[in-house]
Design an enzyme around this catalytic site. Structure first.
Site, PDB file in Angstrom:
ATOM      1  N   HIS A 162       0.834  -1.197   0.000  1.00 57.48           N
ATOM      2  CA  HIS A 162       0.000   0.000   0.000  1.00 57.48           C
ATOM      3  C   HIS A 162       0.872   1.251   0.000  1.00 57.48           C
ATOM      4  CE1 HIS A 162      -3.469  -2.540   1.801  1.00 57.48           C
ATOM      5  NE2 HIS A 162      -3.615  -2.403   0.501  1.00 57.48           N
ATOM      6  N   GLU A 165       1.718   3.414   3.069  1.00 59.16           N
ATOM      7  CA  GLU A 165       2.368   2.652   4.136  1.00 59.16           C
ATOM      8  C   GLU A 165       3.859   2.496   3.852  1.00 59.16           C
ATOM      9  OE1 GLU A 165       0.067  -0.958   4.599  1.00 59.16           O
ATOM     10  OE2 GLU A 165      -1.794   0.162   4.872  1.00 59.16           O
ATOM     11  N   HIS A 306       2.623  -4.159   6.896  1.00 59.54           N
ATOM     12  CA  HIS A 306       1.639  -3.106   6.631  1.00 59.54           C
ATOM     13  C   HIS A 306       1.608  -2.170   7.836  1.00 59.54           C
ATOM     14  CE1 HIS A 306      -0.525  -4.741   2.991  1.00 59.54           C
ATOM     15  NE2 HIS A 306       0.133  -5.825   3.378  1.00 59.54           N
ATOM     16  N   GLU A 365       0.952  -5.484  11.232  1.00 60.31           N
ATOM     17  CA  GLU A 365       0.444  -4.108  11.177  1.00 60.31           C
ATOM     18  C   GLU A 365       1.287  -3.224  12.104  1.00 60.31           C
ATOM     19  OE1 GLU A 365      -1.725  -3.058   9.138  1.00 60.31           O
ATOM     20  OE2 GLU A 365      -2.949  -4.774   8.516  1.00 60.31           O
TER      21      GLU A 365
END
Length: 395
Positions: A162, A165, A306, A365
């Protein structure tokens, strides 16, 4: 650093002379036969650079070696055309300098240009790493893969699926640099010796899956896509919320793991800054490159970096093997991040990897807040997740 072979030299001797593990020297010179070195051949010594030094009055090789904590013969090896008994003031010689600090500065806006510069420098200092392109982005940027290590276990890590990110790329590159420094300096990382990891694990990294998107977030729209991305972005030139690739496709919604569910329920029904899965699975070159990589080099485990949430996901539809739980417990222990088995999400790279290969896959994450996470979180993220990086290799 490069040296030229003299009569009687060997890889083993260079290993002793520079205090570098023998297999790192061997791996840095894959085209040479260690048992049949020829005088004059060029050898790459990892973990060192050379720098010019201008001789001062009273200097000798012996004096310089004592000051620089280096062997006299290391100086003679680098300066084979210099007579050590007849040094002249003002004469330039080469000094071997061990690299003991990082090249990668992750605490900055980390676009594709920065990545390329760092990869070029790392390859020069650590020639035992292999850097290849596994595919190209929509705009033709190579999707770079770094591979190192000799072991049967294969571990894959990737970052920046992404666009906003992109801090995941700078974190992953910083871990790589830390690992390389540990290998060439025989230093420990959190009490762990890394040479045994190098000898037991083949590590492959894709630090920037979505280079076009990262560049868009950090540098603004490229000429040929300027009109289309601004239109997709509701007329705004602020691309901080952009997750997709340059065509407005969410690369982490492109995989054949119940893709049709995501297609049906995602709100965007056309290319968008985020969440649009595309008109069909695997339409985007970046997503295709990652699928091809997994098929060509079957990983024993895969970690996708991420942001954000300070948690990680490790299961998918019951396809995850028992080993995943064991790894998840260790990742949770060493990081403090919350281990979450199942989430209501499909079509991601981790989802597909677990479903397709029945091997451990993780979405990590990093950090917490609003994407793109601020660089002020870099140090905390680095320290929190370093344990996961290591555990993925030693477990």
């Amino acid at each position: 650093m490069k040296v030229r072979v003299r009569s009687g030299d060997s890889f083993w001797y260079y290993s002793q002379l520079f205090q570098i593990p023998l297999n790192l020297i061997t791996d840095s010179n894959p085209d040479l036969n260690p048992a049949n070195l020829q005088v004059g051949q060029e050898i790459q010594i990892p973990g060192y650079i050379d720098k010019f030094y201008s001789i001062k009055r009273g200097d000798t090789f012996w004096k310089l070696s004592a000051i620089g904590n280096m062997s006299v013969d290391a100086l003679m090896l680098l300066n084979q055309n210099v007579n050590p008994n007849q040094l002249k003031a003002g004469e330039n010689i080469l000094l071997p300098v061990r690299v003991t600090s990082p090249i990668v500065n992750g605490k900055r806006e980390y676009d594709y240009h920065v990545l390329q510069d760092d990869l070029n420098q790392l390859k020069k200092i650590y020639p035992f790493i292999n850097i290849n392109s596994v595919g190209k982005s929509v705009l033709g940027l190579p999707i770079q893969e770094i591979r190192l290590g000799n072991g049967p276990k294969k571990v894959q890590m990737n970052a920046s699926f992404h666009a906003n990110e992109w801090i995941t790329t700078s974190i992953l590159m910083s871990y790589l640099n830390t690992y390389l420094l540990s290998l060439t300096n025989s230093s420990l990382i959190r009490g762990i010796s890394t040479l045994p990891l190098y000898n037991s694990v083949e590590l492959t990294l894709i630090p920037m899956v979505n280079p076009d998107g990262v560049n868009l977030v950090l540098n603004g729209p490229p000429g040929e896509f300027r009109e289309s991305v601004i239109k997709m972005n509701n007329g705004s030139t602020d691309f901080n919320d952009w997750k997709a690739n340059i065509r407005g496709i969410d690369l982490n919604n492109q995989y054949l793991a119940k893709w049709e569910i995501e297609k049906e329920r995602k709100k965007p029904k056309a290319p968008s800054p985020r969440d649009y899965p595309g008109d069909a699975p695997l339409t985007e070159p970046e997503a295709i490159a990652m699928e091809n990589l997994a098929r060509s080099l079957p990983f024993d485990r895969m970690l996708a970096f991420h942001t954000q949430g300070k948690e990680f996901y490790w299961g998918y539809e019951g396809f995850e093997p028992p080993e995943s739980k064991r790894l998840a417990d260790e990742f949770e222990r060493v990081s403090g991040y919350k281990a979450v088995c199942y989430i209501d999400s499909h079509a991601g790279y981790r989802d597909w990897f677990i479903q397709e290969f029945r091997r451990p896959g993780f979405t990590i994450e990093l950090g917490k807040g609003v994407n793109p996470l601020p660089l002020s979180q870099f140090d905390e993220i680095y320290e929190d997740v370093l344990g996961i990086f290591l555990a993925s290799l030693y477990m």
